[in-house]
Scaffold this motif. Structure first.
Motif, mmCIF file in Angstrom:
data_model
loop_
_atom_site.group_PDB
_atom_site.id
_atom_site.type_symbol
_atom_site.label_atom_id
_atom_site.label_comp_id
_atom_site.label_asym_id
_atom_site.label_seq_id
_atom_site.Cartn_x
_atom_site.Cartn_y
_atom_site.Cartn_z
ATOM 1 N N PHE A 127 0.831 -1.206 0.000
ATOM 2 C CA PHE A 127 0.000 0.000 0.000
ATOM 3 C C PHE A 127 0.866 1.257 0.000
ATOM 4 N N ARG A 128 2.040 1.160 -0.642
ATOM 5 C CA ARG A 128 2.975 2.281 -0.615
ATOM 6 C C ARG A 128 2.333 3.595 -1.098
ATOM 7 N N GLN A 129 1.718 3.553 -2.287
ATOM 8 C CA GLN A 129 1.120 4.778 -2.828
ATOM 9 C C GLN A 129 -0.011 5.273 -1.925
ATOM 10 N N GLU A 130 -0.834 4.315 -1.455
ATOM 11 C CA GLU A 130 -1.992 4.693 -0.647
ATOM 12 C C GLU A 130 -1.545 5.318 0.674
ATOM 13 N N LEU A 131 -0.480 4.753 1.281
ATOM 14 C CA LEU A 131 0.039 5.330 2.523
ATOM 15 C C LEU A 131 0.560 6.741 2.276
ATOM 16 N N SER A 132 1.230 6.942 1.140
ATOM 17 C CA SER A 132 1.726 8.278 0.819
ATOM 18 C C SER A 132 0.567 9.261 0.676
ATOM 19 N N LEU A 133 -0.503 8.811 0.032
ATOM 20 C CA LEU A 133 -1.657 9.700 -0.139
ATOM 21 C C LEU A 133 -2.257 10.059 1.217
ATOM 22 N N TRP A 134 -2.355 9.060 2.097
ATOM 23 C CA TRP A 134 -2.955 9.311 3.412
ATOM 24 C C TRP A 134 -2.057 10.225 4.250
ATOM 25 N N MET A 135 -0.743 10.065 4.089
ATOM 26 C CA MET A 135 0.181 10.840 4.912
ATOM 27 C C MET A 135 0.385 12.251 4.377
ATOM 28 N N GLN A 136 -0.197 12.551 3.208
ATOM 29 C CA GLN A 136 -0.194 13.930 2.705
ATOM 30 C C GLN A 136 -1.629 14.341 2.405
ATOM 31 N N PRO A 137 -2.401 14.639 3.460
ATOM 32 C CA PRO A 137 -3.834 14.916 3.241
ATOM 33 C C PRO A 137 -4.073 16.204 2.452
ATOM 34 N N GLU A 138 -3.016 17.014 2.245
ATOM 35 C CA GLU A 138 -3.186 18.247 1.459
ATOM 36 C C GLU A 138 -3.327 17.950 -0.029
ATOM 37 N N ARG A 139 -2.887 16.753 -0.446
ATOM 38 C CA ARG A 139 -2.990 16.446 -1.867
ATOM 39 C C ARG A 139 -4.441 16.494 -2.299
ATOM 40 N N PRO A 140 -4.708 17.135 -3.431
ATOM 41 C CA PRO A 140 -6.108 17.193 -3.862
ATOM 42 C C PRO A 140 -6.612 15.804 -4.253
ATOM 43 N N PRO B 63 -2.788 10.073 -8.340
ATOM 44 C CA PRO B 63 -3.285 10.989 -9.370
ATOM 45 C C PRO B 63 -2.374 12.182 -9.659
ATOM 46 N N LEU B 64 -1.229 12.306 -8.972
ATOM 47 C CA LEU B 64 -0.376 13.480 -9.185
ATOM 48 C C LEU B 64 0.850 13.147 -10.024
ATOM 49 N N LEU B 65 1.415 14.203 -10.617
ATOM 50 C CA LEU B 65 2.680 14.101 -11.331
ATOM 51 C C LEU B 65 3.816 14.214 -10.313
ATOM 52 N N ALA B 66 4.725 13.280 -10.321
ATOM 53 C CA ALA B 66 5.860 13.369 -9.384
ATOM 54 C C ALA B 66 7.126 13.637 -10.195
ATOM 55 N N LEU B 67 7.777 14.764 -9.922
ATOM 56 C CA LEU B 67 9.017 15.105 -10.618
ATOM 57 C C LEU B 67 10.177 15.034 -9.645
ATOM 58 N N GLN C 200 12.656 17.422 -5.476
ATOM 59 C CA GLN C 200 11.469 16.721 -5.941
ATOM 60 C C GLN C 200 10.240 17.556 -5.668
ATOM 61 N N VAL C 201 9.226 17.345 -6.477
ATOM 62 C CA VAL C 201 8.040 18.175 -6.352
ATOM 63 C C VAL C 201 6.842 17.407 -6.906
ATOM 64 N N LEU C 202 5.666 17.740 -6.400
ATOM 65 C CA LEU C 202 4.429 17.155 -6.915
ATOM 66 C C LEU C 202 3.679 18.220 -7.689
ATOM 67 N N LEU C 203 3.172 17.867 -8.869
ATOM 68 C CA LEU C 203 2.382 18.820 -9.648
ATOM 69 C C LEU C 203 0.974 18.279 -9.837
ATOM 70 N N ASN C 204 0.032 19.224 -9.863
ATOM 71 C CA ASN C 204 -1.317 18.852 -10.234
ATOM 72 C C ASN C 204 -1.353 18.688 -11.755
ATOM 73 N N PRO C 205 -1.703 17.501 -12.270
ATOM 74 C CA PRO C 205 -1.620 17.263 -13.714
ATOM 75 C C PRO C 205 -2.659 18.067 -14.494
ATOM 76 N N LEU C 206 -3.692 18.594 -13.802
ATOM 77 C CA LEU C 206 -4.736 19.334 -14.508
ATOM 78 C C LEU C 206 -4.241 20.705 -14.934
ATOM 79 N N ASP C 207 -3.532 21.406 -14.016
ATOM 80 C CA ASP C 207 -3.124 22.771 -14.345
ATOM 81 C C ASP C 207 -1.606 22.976 -14.245
ATOM 82 N N GLY C 208 -0.864 21.906 -13.882
ATOM 83 C CA GLY C 208 0.590 22.026 -13.817
ATOM 84 C C GLY C 208 1.078 22.811 -12.618
#
Lengths: 91, 506
Positions: free
Chosen positions: B40-53, B92-96, B106-114
């Motif tokens: 559940f690596r991705q899912e744990l990351s999503l839960w541990m960053q609740p700010e992610r849209p 659902p996010l772009l990871a650079l 490293q940074v996360l981008l919203n793929p909808l608006d960059g």
């Protein structure tokens, strides 16, 4: 007293023999696969995947054998075979 | 003649099984637990960053690629290496990420608006993933060797465990509850035999993932030159070695053209990741890798197709070689990672991994239970094994839950926040070790299980109070990840309380 010393001594020797022979046989087997009639890349990657099986099987054999002497005797054929083929691969 | 010989062999196998199990059981338990969480690596990351849209629909890859390219060109033009992971169904996010003379980023981008997504500083699920093969606080290489030795011992303990068993099937259908040692043995047999193919598979394939480190001799003999070995590494890992820059600037071909080529070759399989070495230079190279989640097209292989391009001219330089040894490696890797699995499949992986943890736990408890009865046995040895069992089997899971608490409680602007979450885990674990040394054994078990249960039960409440993604909100918005997390936490809390009650009653 001597019986008790022997009791502890024998398992220690088995552990030593198992570790050493498993390491060496794995090493030689990973080189001996180069004698296979495939490209060297394929042989190398095959050897890596098989190596763990060689290691586990060797350790288990050393503990299955009824005595240390038998364990060594059983290790002899694969050792000679692998050394022969490792040599063929340009050792 | 044959029967007594068989009995003697079984006895020696049992000896080997017992000692490999005891010496490395604690380390293996921790590896198995964090490895199971890694499914559940991705899912744990999503839960541990609740700010992610929360983005319900995945985004077509072309638009997302353009955002990634623009961001990297502006923010990291001097980097020697870029890596872009595209959004997919699980993340659902772009990871650079990039690295170069000026360091890493490293940074996360919203793929909808960059636009950049500001999320709390945490290692997320990646921590568990890294920890399960390279531990923490000790040099990476040393840790990988340690884990390799433990995994090899595990493989041997599994095989000897099977040989020790006279009546493997009969034992599997036997459970004698409430009988101390006998019950632990039955439980141990149940968890081991029930999932034996999984245990053998996951241990062996785990070794295979690091085979280049553990069994390098064939490679060294066949390819004495560093450069030849690099080609093999590229073929096996789709990894771009660092090459010197030419110093001459050159415009890179639009990624869209590279994408178009890959999609033709891969029968429509989506690109999952693009790496660029020496971006903006005459020597720029790009690697496109297919996303290995697409089992309908790619099967279960964890070694997806990839292509290496000259990023300036677009010439195809190298691609995945179709060959039996690489394919079998890919399948072994894929089986270990379980990335091909859909939701029921992933849960099955987690349940089987949990069975592995239970096998190790009951095996360790069996060791002490057996020796407690023998009057002649060394009390000191038993005392320390008992305490280490408590620290590992109850204390470590508790420390993991404490890390989730810290994830919600540590101030967002704390410098080195991600590291403090991890230090926190190990400090709590240390505290549990001291607690185990100081308390009477039975009280110790009871208190640690109770505390673990309370922490688990408190997490959904803490999540409700500290984020805007508490249970009612996530239920209403169909945010099933957060809903599922809360449900699982409460179920685990109930289990911990049950363990605690058992300790109090016995």
């Amino acid at each position: 007293m001597p019986a008790k010393v022997r009791f502890h001594f024998e398992p220690c020797l088995r552990i030593l023999l198992a570790t050493l022979s498993a390491f060496l046989l794995t090493r030689w087997s990973s080189i001996a696969v180069l004698a296979l009639p495939w490209s060297p890349e394929q042989s190398v990657v095959t050897g890596m995947q098989l190596g763990f099986v060689v290691f586990a099987a060797t350790v288990i054999w050393v503990f299955v054998a009824s005595s240390l002497r038998n364990a060594c005797l059983g290790l002899l054929p694969p050792t000679l075979l692998l050394i022969y083929f490792s040599h063929g691969a340009g050792l | 003649m044959i029967a007594p010989l068989g009995a003697r062999i079984r006895q020696r196998m049992a000896q080997l099984h017992r000692w490999t199990g005891l010496l490395l059981g604690w380390l293996l338990f921790v590896i198995f637990l964090t490895g199971t969480l890694s499914f559940f690596r991705q899912e744990l990351s999503l839960w541990m960053q609740p700010e992610r849209p929360f983005i319900a629909d995945p985004v077509p890859s072309k638009a997302a690629f353009e955002h990634a390219y623009q961001y990297l060109r502006q923010q990291a033009p001097e980097a020697s290496h870029w890596s872009v992971t595209l959004p997919d169904a699980r993340d659902p996010l772009l990871a650079l990420s990039w690295r170069g003379p000026e360091g890493r980023g490293q940074v996360l981008l919203n793929p909808l608006d960059g636009r950049r997504v500001e999320a709390r500083d945490t290692r997320g699920g990646d921590f568990f993933y890294r920890f399960h093969f390279q531990l923490h606080y000790i040099p990476v290489l040393l840790a990988r060797y340690l884990v390799g030795i433990a995994a090899m011992m595990m493989l041997i303990a599994l095989i000897t465990g099977v040989i020790t068993h006279k009546k493997i099937l009969k034992d599997f259908f036997t459970f004698r509850g409430g009988k101390g040692q006998r019950s632990w043995l039955d439980a141990h047999n149940g968890f081991s035999v029930l999932a034996l193919p999984f245990h053998l598979m996951i241990t062996y394939t785990g070794l295979v993932t690091l085979m280049m480190l553990y069994i390098p001799w064939g490679m060294e003999k066949a390819f004495p030159e560093q450069e030849q070995r690099q080609h093999l590494v590229t073929d096996v890992f789709a990894f771009l070695p660092a090459e010197p820059r030419s110093g001459e600037q050159a415009a890179m071909l639009p990624w869209e053209q590279l994408l178009a080529k890959s999609e033709v070759y891969w029968q429509g399989a989506q690109v999952g990741r693009i790496q660029v070495a020496n971006p903006g230079d005459r020597n720029a190279k790009a690697v496109l890798e297919a996303n290995s989640d697409q089992s309908d097209i790619l099967g279960i292989s964890g070694h997806p197709p990839f292509m290496v391009f000259d990023a300036v001219s677009g010439e195809l330089l190298r691609e995945k070689v179709l060959a039996p040894a690489y394919d079998s490696y890919g399948i072994l890797l894929g089986l270990h990672l379980g990335r091909f699995a859909d939701w029921p499949g992933r849960w099955l992986y987690v349940l089987l991994g949990t069975a592995g943890c239970c096998m190790l736990a009951t095996g360790l408890l069996l060791w002490t239970s057996k020796r407690r009865k023998k009057p002649g046995h060394s009390r000191a040895g038993l005392w320390i094994v008992d305490r280490l069992n408590l620290t590992t089997l109850a204390g470590f899971p508790l420390a993991v839950v404490a890390m989730f608490w810290l994830n919600r409680l540590l101030p967002l602007e704390l410098p080195g926040r991600a590291n403090w979450e991890i230090h926190g885990l190990f400090l709590v674990w240390l505290a549990m070790f001291l607690h185990a040394l100081l308390r009477p054994l039975k009280r110790g078990w009871y208190e640690q299980w109770m505390l673990a249960g309370i922490l688990l039960l408190g997490l959904p409440v803490l999540n409700l109070l500290t984020t805007d993604r508490g249970f009612p909100d996530s239920l209403l918005s169909g945010d099933w990840l957060f809903v599922g997390f809360d449900v699982v936490l409460v179920a685990l809390a109930a289990l911990m309380f049950r363990f605690a009650r058992q300790k109090r009653e016995s």
